[in-house]
Design a protein around this motif. Structure first.
Motif, PDB file in Angstrom:
ATOM      1  N   UNK A 172       2.932   5.447  -6.961  1.00 23.79           N
ATOM      2  CA  UNK A 172       1.834   5.195  -7.883  1.00 23.79           C
ATOM      3  C   UNK A 172       1.845   3.768  -8.420  1.00 23.79           C
ATOM      4  N   UNK A 173       0.895   3.492  -9.303  1.00 24.67           N
ATOM      5  CA  UNK A 173       0.780   2.127  -9.837  1.00 24.67           C
ATOM      6  C   UNK A 173       1.826   1.844 -10.902  1.00 24.67           C
ATOM      7  N   UNK A 174       2.505   2.881 -11.392  1.00 23.83           N
ATOM      8  CA  UNK A 174       3.573   2.713 -12.389  1.00 23.83           C
ATOM      9  C   UNK A 174       4.804   3.477 -11.915  1.00 23.83           C
ATOM     10  N   UNK A 175       5.607   2.887 -11.022  1.00 21.33           N
ATOM     11  CA  UNK A 175       6.751   3.611 -10.445  1.00 21.33           C
ATOM     12  C   UNK A 175       7.756   4.112 -11.482  1.00 21.33           C
TER      13      UNK A 175
ATOM     14  N   UNK B 262       0.832  -1.205   0.000  1.00 20.27           N
ATOM     15  CA  UNK B 262       0.000   0.000   0.000  1.00 20.27           C
ATOM     16  C   UNK B 262       0.867   1.257   0.000  1.00 20.27           C
ATOM     17  N   UNK B 263       1.933   1.251   0.789  1.00 20.52           N
ATOM     18  CA  UNK B 263       2.836   2.412   0.856  1.00 20.52           C
ATOM     19  C   UNK B 263       3.531   2.649  -0.476  1.00 20.52           C
ATOM     20  N   UNK B 264       3.953   1.575  -1.139  1.00 21.07           N
ATOM     21  CA  UNK B 264       4.597   1.732  -2.449  1.00 21.07           C
ATOM     22  C   UNK B 264       3.638   2.389  -3.433  1.00 21.07           C
ATOM     23  N   UNK B 265       2.367   2.008  -3.366  1.00 24.82           N
ATOM     24  CA  UNK B 265       1.379   2.638  -4.232  1.00 24.82           C
ATOM     25  C   UNK B 265       1.191   4.114  -3.911  1.00 24.82           C
TER      26      UNK B 265
ATOM     27  N   UNK C  51      10.314 -15.237  -3.604  1.00 29.62           N
ATOM     28  CA  UNK C  51       9.137 -15.072  -4.449  1.00 29.62           C
ATOM     29  C   UNK C  51       8.734 -13.604  -4.457  1.00 29.62           C
ATOM     30  N   UNK C  52       8.476 -13.081  -5.643  1.00 32.78           N
ATOM     31  CA  UNK C  52       8.101 -11.671  -5.769  1.00 32.78           C
ATOM     32  C   UNK C  52       6.675 -11.475  -5.260  1.00 32.78           C
ATOM     33  N   UNK C  53       6.526 -10.655  -4.223  1.00 31.71           N
ATOM     34  CA  UNK C  53       5.207 -10.327  -3.684  1.00 31.71           C
ATOM     35  C   UNK C  53       4.693  -9.013  -4.253  1.00 31.71           C
ATOM     36  N   UNK C  54       5.630  -8.098  -4.514  1.00 28.87           N
ATOM     37  CA  UNK C  54       5.293  -6.795  -5.087  1.00 28.87           C
ATOM     38  C   UNK C  54       6.419  -6.408  -6.037  1.00 28.87           C
ATOM     39  N   UNK C  55       6.090  -5.840  -7.182  1.00 28.34           N
ATOM     40  CA  UNK C  55       7.109  -5.332  -8.091  1.00 28.34           C
ATOM     41  C   UNK C  55       7.719  -6.425  -8.964  1.00 28.34           C
ATOM     42  N   UNK C  56       9.057  -6.340  -9.120  1.00 26.18           N
ATOM     43  CA  UNK C  56       9.772  -7.337  -9.898  1.00 26.18           C
ATOM     44  C   UNK C  56      10.020  -6.948 -11.346  1.00 26.18           C
TER      45      UNK C  56
END
Length: 504
Positions: free
Chosen positions: A305-308, A298-301, A335-340
């Protein structure tokens, strides 16, 4: 496109062409060994002439540092933007303001720091004066690191100036635009005989160090620091090493997950994760792993944003080599949980969170220095402490918990260069706190008064009187048992009161 040779203003002024051939418009500076010899000679002549000893000279140089940062803020923002795609906000806050605060702090405290420190007297020195005088070491070399190229050159330089040294600065060639800017600006603001900038590759630095300086200050990786220390040892040159390591971050089940996630996200992904003091991995209590991962996502978003890759607040890897190194570790771990996502042409790696990571994974065996945050789980604080102690001593340890006993245990039962609870990175930015490593993360420190001490020799001075020879004669031959008994008796009295009394 034409190929030309450019020289910096200092080279042109001195009639020397010391630049590599390069394409027009690119930074092209490289200082060769012969010029380094000449710069060292000039600095040593200036130091021996006493140019740096006076308080007003030091103050003028420190004020010039502040002036340079203020007058060329836009140039530094542009250079760091070119080198690291670094947002203006991050450049100003974590680079320029930090150095400016260091310089202003030194200006405000310099007179006090320069004063001789009086030592408590005892029976044997009651009529004498015991003082510790801090004298400058001489000509020092400061080698910065690319992840914070202004801060890691200029913070130690402030300490070297305040302590009365001449200095040669070697910024990283990885951040070529920032290094070129320092090479161009420092001769315009600081004394041209006492302070110089060289541009040398990492492979060239051991040769430069063997020219014999009075102190070596190096910031970088453990492997690089080992080579620097070996080169310095050949000339018995003292060193300060601030070395990158794997900084653990423990997240307890008793903590404010929302705040914890915000602070870890900021610390882990500013400058695209390219920070010596960022959390390298999270040791998360198993009970809060799911909530923490969701909060980090959530913080990364919120932050990027949805397209960093389109965010003006997110940087890029400094080089293709750094990009490849981080990408390869990412693909071989957990394992990638977010991003990648990765875009090689832009040296872009998305802010990434990895789960199901094992201590044997590639990303846990090497420094990351990129926007990838692995999460490992532990069942309790005992497991977290045991895990941290299995690794070499890191530069930083972080702990998030509302339980003061948990914080106390992490602080007291682990060893690291610095420790911070319920936040990250800030302890390395404070001018009143020493910043440095221990064990595998280095030796020595900087910031504020600690920088002044790093670049000073504490000289013991005893200013004695010639009176009371009727007592001190007891130390002279021929040695008599009676004299020894008297001296032992006096020492015994002193132990009970003011410390050892030696009638010498």
């Amino acid at each position: 496109m034409s190929v030309k040779v450019r020289a910096c203003s200092a080279c042109q002024r001195n009639g020397r062409l010391t630049c590599r051939r390069t394409r027009l418009g690119e930074p092209c500076l490289k200082t060769y060994l012969l010029e380094s010899v000449d710069l060292l000679r000039r600095a040593r002549v200036a130091f021996q002439a006493g140019h740096t000893l006076k308080e007003n000279f030091r103050l003028a140089q420190l004020q010039a540092v502040v002036q340079m940062l203020e007058e060329h803020e836009c140039d530094f923002v542009d250079a760091l933007g070119r080198d690291l795609h670094k947002p203006r906000f991050e450049t100003v806050v974590s680079e320029l303001l930090l150095v400016k605060n260091e310089a202003l702090y030194a200006i405000n405290n310099l007179r006090k720091w320069m004063q001789p420190q009086h030592v408590e007297r005892n029976l044997s020195t009651s009529l004498d004066e015991c003082v510790v005088v801090r004298e400058p070491l001489g000509v020092v070399i400061i080698m910065g690191y690319w992840c914070s190229p202004v801060q890691m050159c200029m913070v130690p330089l402030v300490g070297a100036i305040a302590a009365g040294n001449c200095a040669i600065i070697s910024p990283s060639e990885c951040t070529a635009h920032t290094s070129e800017l320092l090479h161009r600006l420092i001769p315009l603001y600081l004394d041209n005989e006492c302070f110089h900038v060289i541009i040398a590759g990492l492979s060239d630095l051991p040769q430069v160090i063997e020219l014999k300086f009075d102190h070596v200050f190096f910031t970088g990786t453990k492997e690089e620091g080992s080579k620097i220390a070996q080169a310095a040892a050949r000339t018995l040159t003292p060193v300060t090493l601030i070395l990158r390591g794997k900084n653990p971050c423990y997240v307890d089940q008793h903590c404010d997950i929302a705040t914890t996630a915000q602070r870890i996200t900021w610390a882990s992904f500013h400058n695209a994760g390219q920070s010596m003091v960022a959390p390298d991995y999270i040791l998360c209590h198993v009970d809060v792993k799911t909530r923490l991962v969701q909060a980090l996502k959530s913080c990364l978003g919120q932050f990027y944003g949805c397209a960093p890759q389109e965010s003006r607040s997110f940087g890029r890897m400094v080089s293709v080599d750094a990009f490849n190194h981080t990408r390869d570790m990412l693909w071989r771990s957990g394992k990638v949980a977010v991003g990648g996502q990765v875009i090689e042409a832009e040296k872009y790696i998305a802010p990434t969170i990895l789960t199901e990571v094992a201590e044997s994974d590639a990303i846990m065996q090497q420094d990351i220095l990129g926007p990838v945050l692995p999460i490992l789980t532990v069942n309790n604080v005992d497991e977290a402490i045991a895990s941290i102690k299995r690794q070499e001593k890191p530069l930083c340890v972080y702990a998030y918990s509302s339980n003061s006993k948990v914080i106390s245990r992490l602080m007291n039962e682990t060893s690291s260069g610095s420790f911070c609870s319920n936040d990250s990175v800030l302890q390395s930015l404070m001018v009143a706190l020493p910043f440095g490593g221990v064990g595998a993360s280095g030796m020595g420190s900087c910031h504020g008064h600690y920088s002044f001490d790093t670049f000073s020799h504490k000289k013991s001075c005893l200013l004695r009187s010639t009176r009371f020879e009727c007592v001190t004669y007891l130390r002279y031959p021929p040695y008599e048992e009676r004299n020894l008994s008297l001296m032992s008796w006096a020492s015994g009295l002193s132990q009970k009161s003011q410390g050892w009394c030696q009638i010498l």
